[in-house]
Motif scaffolding. Structure first.
Motif, short mmCIF file in Angstrom:
data_model
loop_
_atom_site.label_atom_id
_atom_site.label_comp_id
_atom_site.label_asym_id
_atom_site.label_seq_id
_atom_site.Cartn_x
_atom_site.Cartn_y
_atom_site.Cartn_z
N GLY A 121 0.81 -1.14 0.15
CA GLY A 121 0.02 0.06 -0.02
C GLY A 121 0.80 1.34 0.01
N ARG A 122 2.18 1.05 -0.28
CA ARG A 122 2.94 2.35 -0.22
C ARG A 122 3.49 2.72 -1.53
NH1 ARG A 122 7.46 0.42 4.11
NH2 ARG A 122 6.70 -1.56 3.18
N ARG A 123 4.10 3.67 -1.84
CA ARG A 123 4.69 4.01 -3.17
C ARG A 123 6.35 3.58 -3.14
NH1 ARG A 123 3.36 9.61 -5.87
NH2 ARG A 123 3.85 8.27 -7.64
N TYR A 124 6.82 3.52 -4.20
CA TYR A 124 8.36 3.32 -4.13
C TYR A 124 8.90 3.87 -5.65
CZ TYR A 124 12.50 0.87 -4.18
OH TYR A 124 14.00 0.56 -4.25
N LEU A 125 9.91 4.49 -5.17
CA LEU A 125 10.84 5.21 -6.16
C LEU A 125 12.27 4.46 -6.22
CD1 LEU A 125 10.31 9.00 -6.40
CD2 LEU A 125 9.77 7.42 -8.06
N ALA A 126 12.63 3.99 -7.35
CA ALA A 126 14.01 3.55 -7.37
C ALA A 126 15.14 4.39 -7.00
CB ALA A 126 14.53 2.88 -8.86
N ALA A 127 16.10 3.88 -6.17
CA ALA A 127 16.75 4.62 -5.58
C ALA A 127 17.59 5.84 -6.31
CB ALA A 127 17.96 3.77 -4.97
N SER A 128 17.87 5.28 -7.86
CA SER A 128 18.53 6.42 -8.52
C SER A 128 17.83 7.56 -8.86
CB SER A 128 19.07 5.56 -9.76
OG SER A 128 17.78 4.79 -10.45
N ILE A 129 16.30 7.07 -9.10
CA ILE A 129 15.45 7.95 -9.42
C ILE A 129 15.22 8.98 -8.25
CG2 ILE A 129 13.13 8.43 -10.23
CD1 ILE A 129 13.06 5.87 -11.71
N ALA A 130 14.97 8.31 -7.10
CA ALA A 130 14.69 9.38 -5.72
C ALA A 130 16.10 10.19 -5.59
CB ALA A 130 14.64 8.25 -4.86
N GLN A 131 17.04 9.57 -5.58
CA GLN A 131 18.34 10.37 -5.50
C GLN A 131 18.37 11.59 -6.34
OE1 GLN A 131 22.21 8.35 -6.26
NE2 GLN A 131 23.17 9.79 -4.83
N GLN A 132 18.19 11.47 -7.65
CA GLN A 132 18.26 12.30 -8.83
C GLN A 132 17.19 13.55 -8.48
OE1 GLN A 132 16.67 11.44 -13.10
NE2 GLN A 132 18.97 10.96 -13.22
N LEU A 133 15.98 13.01 -8.21
CA LEU A 133 14.96 13.97 -7.88
C LEU A 133 15.53 14.83 -6.60
CD1 LEU A 133 11.67 12.08 -8.35
CD2 LEU A 133 12.69 13.86 -9.72
N ALA A 134 15.88 14.14 -5.61
CA ALA A 134 16.36 14.99 -4.37
C ALA A 134 17.67 15.87 -4.88
CB ALA A 134 17.03 13.98 -3.38
N MET A 135 18.33 15.59 -5.54
CA MET A 135 19.59 16.42 -6.01
C MET A 135 19.07 17.39 -6.48
SD MET A 135 22.41 15.53 -4.92
CE MET A 135 23.30 16.83 -5.67
N GLU A 136 18.04 17.33 -7.51
CA GLU A 136 17.33 18.55 -8.11
C GLU A 136 16.91 19.52 -7.16
OE1 GLU A 136 14.55 17.34 -11.19
OE2 GLU A 136 16.06 16.01 -12.01
N ALA A 137 16.30 19.08 -6.29
CA ALA A 137 15.53 19.86 -5.10
C ALA A 137 16.50 20.76 -4.32
CB ALA A 137 14.71 19.09 -4.14
N VAL A 138 17.84 19.96 -4.00
CA VAL A 138 18.80 20.67 -3.15
C VAL A 138 19.46 21.70 -3.89
CG1 VAL A 138 21.00 20.21 -2.10
CG2 VAL A 138 19.02 18.50 -1.48
N THR A 139 19.90 21.35 -5.22
CA THR A 139 20.73 22.28 -5.85
C THR A 139 19.84 23.20 -6.73
OG1 THR A 139 20.61 20.70 -8.01
CG2 THR A 139 22.20 20.35 -6.24
N GLY A 140 18.72 23.18 -6.69
CA GLY A 140 17.76 24.23 -7.50
C GLY A 140 17.89 24.04 -8.96
N THR A 141 18.72 23.00 -9.62
CA THR A 141 18.82 22.73 -11.09
C THR A 141 17.71 22.33 -11.44
OG1 THR A 141 19.47 20.62 -10.34
CG2 THR A 141 21.21 22.36 -10.64
N GLY A 142 17.37 22.67 -12.88
CA GLY A 142 16.25 22.23 -13.57
C GLY A 142 16.18 20.83 -13.77
#
Length: 227
Positions: A121-142
């Motif tokens: 019943g939970r959601r799951y993002l592959a580690a590589s995808i989650a890391q990529q999205l997190a880095m975009e949020a931290v760095t503010g890159t597009g």
């Protein structure tokens, strides 16, 4: 026991997934399909706990199957399998409504973890995808250029990138040729491209198409993206 359906147009990929799940134990493969239309019919008939769904398939794409399954209020929770390389993962894919996203390059353990988590019943993002999205949020890159597209424009973009013409795209998405032309113009403008070959290249870079899939039909004959 978690019931699973495998929906992928590559028989070898389905075989590989089946072997991984059978070896792990605790999973029951209740059905397989080689295209999106057959896959959707399978989900409506069996309603397994989880469906592993290729993003790019003939007849209906993974996004289209996911949205139609959601509209039909099926109990099945969908895990999209994408090639997603080093380029930014399109956030628009997260809006399609799938419960999980894994990459074709992920380990067996990560795949099993994702399926179990989604079945729970939970959601799951592959580690590589989650890391990529997190880095975009931290760095503010597009992120991905495909983030600029609307959900419908993304569906049209995938279909054109894989080689479908306007008539085929309109038929599968149930919209008029005029609307398709409008979407195509908007897609080109937002992505700053002027032809479908460039669109297919971008789509492959960002995990929206399997390598070489823009030149293949469902029966293995060659085709090229249409301008």
């Amino acid at each position: 026991m978690i019931s699973v359906a495998l929906i992928d147009d590559h028989a070898m990929m389905r075989t590989g997934l089946r072997l991984i799940l059978e070896k792990a134990g605790g999973f029951e493969i209740v059905g397989e399909a080689g295209d999106g239309e057959a896959g959707l019919a399978l989900l409506k008939k069996l309603e397994p706990d989880v469906a592993l769904l290729d993003l790019h398939m003939p007849c209906l794409t993974g996004i289209e199957v996911t949205e139609r399954a959601r509209k039909a209020d099926l109990r099945t929770r969908i895990v999209i399998v994408t090639v997603a390389g080093d380029s930014p993962f399109p956030r628009r894919l997260l809006e399609a409504g799938a419960a999980g996203y894994v990459t074709k390059a992920c380990s067996d353990d990560e795949l099993l973890q994702g399926i179990r988590q989604v079945a729970d019943g939970r959601r799951y993002l592959a580690a590589s995808i989650a890391q990529q999205l997190a880095m975009e949020a931290v760095t503010g890159t597009g992120g991905s250029p495909f983030d600029a597209l609307s959900k419908r424009e993304l569906e049209v973009a995938i279909r054109f990138a894989q080689g479908d013409d306007a008539l085929t795209t309109g038929r599968h998405l149930r919209i008029s040729n005029k609307t398709i032309s409008t979407h195509k113009a908007n897609i080109f403008a937002k992505l700053d491209i002027d032809n479908v070959v460039a669109l297919a290249h971008l789509a492959q870079l960002h995990g929206l198409l399997d390598p070489g899939s823009a030149c293949e039909t469902a029966n293995g004959t060659q085709r090229k993206p249409r301008d």
